[in-house]
Design an enzyme around this catalytic site. Structure first.
Site, PDB file in Angstrom:
ATOM      1  N   THR A  38      21.498  37.893  -4.577  1.00 58.82           N
ATOM      2  CA  THR A  38      21.533  36.623  -5.331  1.00 58.82           C
ATOM      3  C   THR A  38      21.118  37.082  -6.790  1.00 58.82           C
ATOM      4  O   THR A  38      21.717  36.467  -7.770  1.00 58.82           O
ATOM      5  CB  THR A  38      20.420  35.598  -5.022  1.00 58.82           C
ATOM      6  OG1 THR A  38      20.829  35.544  -3.365  1.00 58.82           O
ATOM      7  CG2 THR A  38      20.400  34.225  -5.645  1.00 58.82           C
TER       8      THR A  38
ATOM      9  N   HIS B 241      24.314  38.086  -8.973  1.00 62.19           N
ATOM     10  CA  HIS B 241      24.894  37.166  -9.380  1.00 62.19           C
ATOM     11  C   HIS B 241      24.327  36.508 -10.761  1.00 62.19           C
ATOM     12  O   HIS B 241      25.264  36.200 -11.768  1.00 62.19           O
ATOM     13  CB  HIS B 241      25.106  36.015  -8.113  1.00 62.19           C
ATOM     14  CG  HIS B 241      25.804  36.312  -7.138  1.00 62.19           C
ATOM     15  ND1 HIS B 241      26.982  36.604  -6.981  1.00 62.19           N
ATOM     16  CD2 HIS B 241      25.387  36.490  -5.784  1.00 62.19           C
ATOM     17  CE1 HIS B 241      27.570  36.946  -5.889  1.00 62.19           C
ATOM     18  NE2 HIS B 241      26.585  36.940  -4.967  1.00 62.19           N
TER      19      HIS B 241
END
Ligand SMILES: NC(=O)c1ccc[n+]([C@@H]2O[C@H](COP(=O)([O-])OP(=O)(O)OC[C@H]3O[C@@H](n4cnc5c(N)ncnc54)[C@H](O)[C@@H]3O)[C@@H](O)[C@H]2O)c1
Ligand SMILES: [Zn+2]
Ligand SMILES: [Zn+2]
Length: 346
Positions: free
Chosen positions: A44, A47
């Site tokens: 995450t 990202h």
């Protein structure tokens, strides 16, 4: 506590992040302040760092990101009774509302109003992080900080693998990123008869072999359906844990599953994926489970228990421990896939 602290800040709506001095977060009466000792980089975070379409739609720079950590409580809010200064802790990263139908029926992991540490609220890529006391998980002092930090993704692996029967089953782990590698060990510890690790990345397949996968398969270079058929007497595997999020791998995952088998999907494809529902789900009578987060707090108890049992060899999965200031190197490794788990230490 007042003052400034070092933090890795998502500073701009574009690539990268910056090491900056920011205010130490003020805590409210239900929160605690934790001095971070180790913090690990999650997919995450990559990202957010690379600023892909998901990050663009979800987060609002400038803010401190990061959500996986271990550290010591240095301040507690006035209403906090379950956590004390000096406690050695990590945290469930999903803050839930406690009042929606899911929270009220023991399914807080699918709370409709979930807010995520380091995504929706300031995170732990910093010297200090403020966390709601009800999310705190107390660690055993025997678990070193770099391992305690990765309990959150380890919990994803535990939740996925243990979302159905495992003992005596043939289990395929499709996608051996950090979480898939953890799942290999969890499946072994849970008594899987064989653990087949599938990926397209040799570095990660090497780790999978070292940590106990009974077979590793590079699905770009080897004939996956034939190998799985050989390994399972033509039946297919009893359990698939989908941990790649890749559409080709997802299709292969359904195809390699035995009639009546179980597929638990943790991986997050970035676009809708087409499935042969008639042949691969309905006529095979399989169970498909979507896995999000960790069961609160059953998964944390299972994860702690597995850690303390000594059955997980996570030191081979944490391939890199870097000083906090070298975060750019950590993100480079993650972007290239030339790593297992990367931990930053403070
Ligand atoms: N549902 C949740 O709550 C949750 C939480 C955390 C992560 N995730 C998702 O779970 C997945 C695993 O997380 P991670 O951090 O280990 O991710 P990762 O991206 O590091 O790992 C994915 C792995 O899949 C492999 N892969 C890519 N294409 C493949 C293919 N065709 N066949 C086989 N393997 C292939 C990659 O080489 C990589 O090793 C990701 O999709 C992530 O977004 C979901
Ligand atoms: Zn994470
Ligand atoms: Zn809720």
């Amino acid at each position: 506590m007042q003052g400034k602290m070092k933090a890795i800040v998502k500073h701009t709506r574009g690539f990268g992040a910056a090491l900056q001095m920011v205010d130490i977060p003020a805590i409210d009466e239900n929160e605690v302040l934790v001095k971070v000792k180790a913090t690990s980089i999650c997919g995450t975070d990559v990202h957010i760092y690379t600023w892909d379409a998901w990050a663009e739609s979800r987060v609002t720079p400038p803010y401190v990101f990061g959500h996986e950590f271990a550290g010591e409580v240095v301040e507690v809010g006035a209403s906090v009774t379950n956590v004390a200064i000096g406690d050695y802790v990590s945290a469930e990263t999903h803050f839930v509302c406690g009042t929606c139908p899911q929270c009220l029926t023991g399914k807080a992991h699918v709370c409709q109003n979930t807010k995520i540490l380091g995504v929706d609220v300031a995170g732990c890529f910093a010297e200090y992080v403020a966390v709601d006391a009800s999310n705190i998980w107390k660690n055993s002092k025997e678990v070193p900080a770099h391992i305690a930090s990765i309990q959150e993704p380890l919990g994803n692996a535990v939740h996925t693998v243990l979302s159905g029967d495992v003992a005596g089953c043939s289990v395929a782990i499709v996608g051996c990123g950090p979480i898939g590698l953890m799942a290999v060990q969890v499946a072994k510890a849970a008594g899987a008869a064989q653990v087949i690790a599938v990926d397209v990345n040799e570095y990660r397949l090497d780790i999978a072999a070292q940590i106990g996968a009974t077979t590793v398969i590079n699905s770009l270079q080897q004939d996956l359906p034939t190998l799985v058929a050989e390994l399972t007497a033509g039946n297919g595997v009893d359990v698939v844990c989908e941990m790649s999020g890749h559409p080709v791998a997802i299709d292969q995952a359904f195809k390699m599953l035995a009639f009546g088998g179980r597929i638990s999907i943790l991986g997050l494809p970035t676009a809708p994926v087409s499935l042969d529902i008639t042949n691969d789900i309905v006529f095979k009578g399989i169970t498909v489970k979507g896995i999000t987060g960790r069961l609160m707090y059953e998964t944390w108890q299972q994860t702690s228990g597995l850690l303390q049992s000594g059955q997980l060899d996570l030191d081979k999965i944490v391939t890199h421990q870097l000083p906090f200031e070298d975060f750019e190197q950590g993100f480079e490794l993650m972007m290239k896939g030339q790593c297992g788990k990367v931990v930053l230490t403070l």
